[in-house]
Design a protein around this motif. Structure first.
Motif, PDB file in Angstrom:
ATOM      1  N   ALA A 316      96.534  29.662 -12.032  1.00  0.00           N
ATOM      2  CA  ALA A 316      96.628  31.171 -11.917  1.00  0.00           C
ATOM      3  C   ALA A 316      95.253  32.086 -12.080  1.00  0.00           C
ATOM      4  O   ALA A 316      95.101  32.910 -11.531  1.00  0.00           O
ATOM      5  N   ALA A 317      94.298  31.188 -13.137  1.00  0.00           N
ATOM      6  CA  ALA A 317      93.238  32.179 -13.190  1.00  0.00           C
ATOM      7  C   ALA A 317      92.161  32.037 -11.835  1.00  0.00           C
ATOM      8  O   ALA A 317      91.763  32.900 -11.562  1.00  0.00           O
ATOM      9  N   TYR A 318      92.286  30.991 -11.133  1.00  0.00           N
ATOM     10  CA  TYR A 318      91.704  30.877 -10.061  1.00  0.00           C
ATOM     11  C   TYR A 318      92.423  31.761  -8.955  1.00  0.00           C
ATOM     12  O   TYR A 318      91.672  32.067  -8.038  1.00  0.00           O
ATOM     13  N   ALA A 319      93.690  31.770  -8.840  1.00  0.00           N
ATOM     14  CA  ALA A 319      94.420  32.636  -7.908  1.00  0.00           C
ATOM     15  C   ALA A 319      93.908  34.140  -8.133  1.00  0.00           C
ATOM     16  O   ALA A 319      93.622  34.804  -7.172  1.00  0.00           O
ATOM     17  N   VAL A 320      93.751  34.576  -9.691  1.00  0.00           N
ATOM     18  CA  VAL A 320      93.154  36.035  -9.488  1.00  0.00           C
ATOM     19  C   VAL A 320      91.824  36.004  -9.314  1.00  0.00           C
ATOM     20  O   VAL A 320      91.418  37.119  -8.642  1.00  0.00           O
ATOM     21  N   LEU A 321      91.012  35.068  -9.429  1.00  0.00           N
ATOM     22  CA  LEU A 321      89.528  35.183  -8.972  1.00  0.00           C
ATOM     23  C   LEU A 321      89.478  35.175  -7.649  1.00  0.00           C
ATOM     24  O   LEU A 321      88.739  36.230  -6.901  1.00  0.00           O
ATOM     25  N   LEU A 322      90.241  34.393  -6.822  1.00  0.00           N
ATOM     26  CA  LEU A 322      90.177  34.426  -5.162  1.00  0.00           C
ATOM     27  C   LEU A 322      90.817  35.896  -4.721  1.00  0.00           C
ATOM     28  O   LEU A 322      90.260  36.416  -3.904  1.00  0.00           O
ATOM     29  N   SER A 323      92.004  36.314  -5.625  1.00  0.00           N
ATOM     30  CA  SER A 323      92.610  37.388  -4.871  1.00  0.00           C
ATOM     31  C   SER A 323      91.743  38.455  -5.221  1.00  0.00           C
ATOM     32  O   SER A 323      91.697  39.610  -4.389  1.00  0.00           O
TER      33      SER A 323
END
Length: 372
Positions: A316-323
């Motif tokens: 989830a954290a890397y999803a937010v980073l990429l998004s």
């Protein structure tokens, strides 16, 4: 509350097995939203297509060639920062802010070894990840076939990580080290996990997001000694980054170009597309790959294990980073979590069956009052 059913693949019921009916129905709705949201990958921008023409390698693998050039320069006796600055200028890359310079850890290590040594070390690390996850996943599955499927999915997430031509790519090493750290971490044994997390950060500082998540979860669970361990690792990185920033300032000129920034704001669809491109899902049609990315996140959420909680939080954290901050030319950030993400598909059969059963449960407790 629904009564947990006999697991299909797992040795224990999924996290959704004992949900109350209203909660299970909400979770089903959230799953539907997640599946629909994943379809945003169909319209999300992506990196330029690769031509696969050897004559076009300079365009297809510009970043890889950049890192290979830096390693060659350091191997030839050059100073890392001077060599990197020259390579960035030659390739028309930005030199400001200092984070456009990778930490010198990987280039220095590779320059000290023959090229074949780097490839061997990469394969050893990949094999260690496979072994660590086999040991970690074996108790979760009731039979050998589902475990074998989980390992195949792990291999599908690691396709890019065993390509020798990508050995100079920092995310390749950091992604494997994060995967190894996750597999090794246990409630009663976390020192090795912290050590590999620190090494990952020293190769690619964006691994600090993973270490930060692990620190927060350890603190939230009252594991103070473990939280301190993760905190010390972050402190060590801060010191290294401070020294690195000073060294970069000595070779950067005022006229050197600056980065355009990282506020890509490309949305969740970009994260989904990134995970598709970073794993074996790249072989599937975009719509199918997108749905499978959503299902793998759902599967991880369904596995009733503390490792799954940490994995979901990291994804989830890397999803937010990429998004929010990813750009089409930084899609490779997804490699930081690619090795393990597809394993979640192995948890989907139990999670989906249990969630549907809980949502459909209509049993009621009837209290009868008898008067004598």
């Amino acid at each position: 509350m629904a009564r947990p059913q006999t697991p299909l693949w797992l040795t224990a019921p999924s996290r959704f097995a004992a949900l109350k009916r209203p909660t299970a129905q909400i979770m089903l709705a959230l799953l539907a939203i997640l599946l629909v949201a994943s379809m945003a990958a169909l319209v999300s921008p992506g990196p330029p297509p690769v031509s696969h023409d050897p004559a076009q390698r300079a365009d297809d693998e510009a970043d890889v060639i950049l890192y290979e050039t830096i390693v060659a320069g350091v191997r030839g006796g050059g100073d890392y920062y001077a060599v990197t600055a020259q390579a960035l200028r030659t390739g028309n890359y930005p030199l400001r802010p200092f984070v456009t310079f990778r930490l010198p850890t990987l280039a220095t290590l590779q320059a000290a070894m023959p090229p074949i040594g780097t490839v061997i070390l990469l394969y050893v690390l990949a094999a260690a990840v496979m072994l660590a996850w086999f040991i970690r996943l074996r108790p979760a599955f009731a039979r050998a076939p589902p475990l074998a499927i989980a390992m195949v999915l792990l291999g599908g997430g690691m396709m890019a990580f065993v390509q020798p031509e990508l050995a100079s790519f920092h995310e390749i090493w950091a992604g494997l080290l994060i995967a190894l750290s996750l597999a090794l971490r246990r409630s009663d044994r976390w020192v090795e996990a912290v050590a590999f997390g620190l090494i990952a950060m020293l190769i690619r500082e964006t691994a600090a997001l993973y270490v930060g998540i692990m620190l927060v979860l350890a603190f939230a669970e009252g594991r103070r000694r473990e939280a301190i361990g993760w905190g010390i690792a972050l402190l060590a990185l801060a010191v290294v980054v401070g020294v690195h920033a000073h060294a970069v300032s000595l070779v950067v000129r005022p006229i050197d170009p600056a980065s355009p920034g990282w506020a890509g704001m490309l949305g969740f669809g970009f994260f989904v597309k990134t995970m598709s491109l970073s794993t074996a899902l790249n072989l599937a049609p975009t719509w199918l790959a997108a749905l499978l990315v959503a299902l793998t996140l759902f599967g991880w959420a369904g596995w009733n294990d503390e490792l799954a909680l940490r994995a979901v939080a990291v994804f989830a954290a890397y999803a937010v980073l990429l998004s929010l901050f990813g750009r089409t030319d930084t899609f490779y950030w997804g490699l930081m979590i690619a090795p393990t993400i597809l394993v979640g598909l192995a948890f989907v059969p139990d999670a989906l069956r249990d969630l549907i059963a809980a949502a459909r449960d209509k049993r009621r407790i009837i209290v009868t009052r008898m008067v004598r």
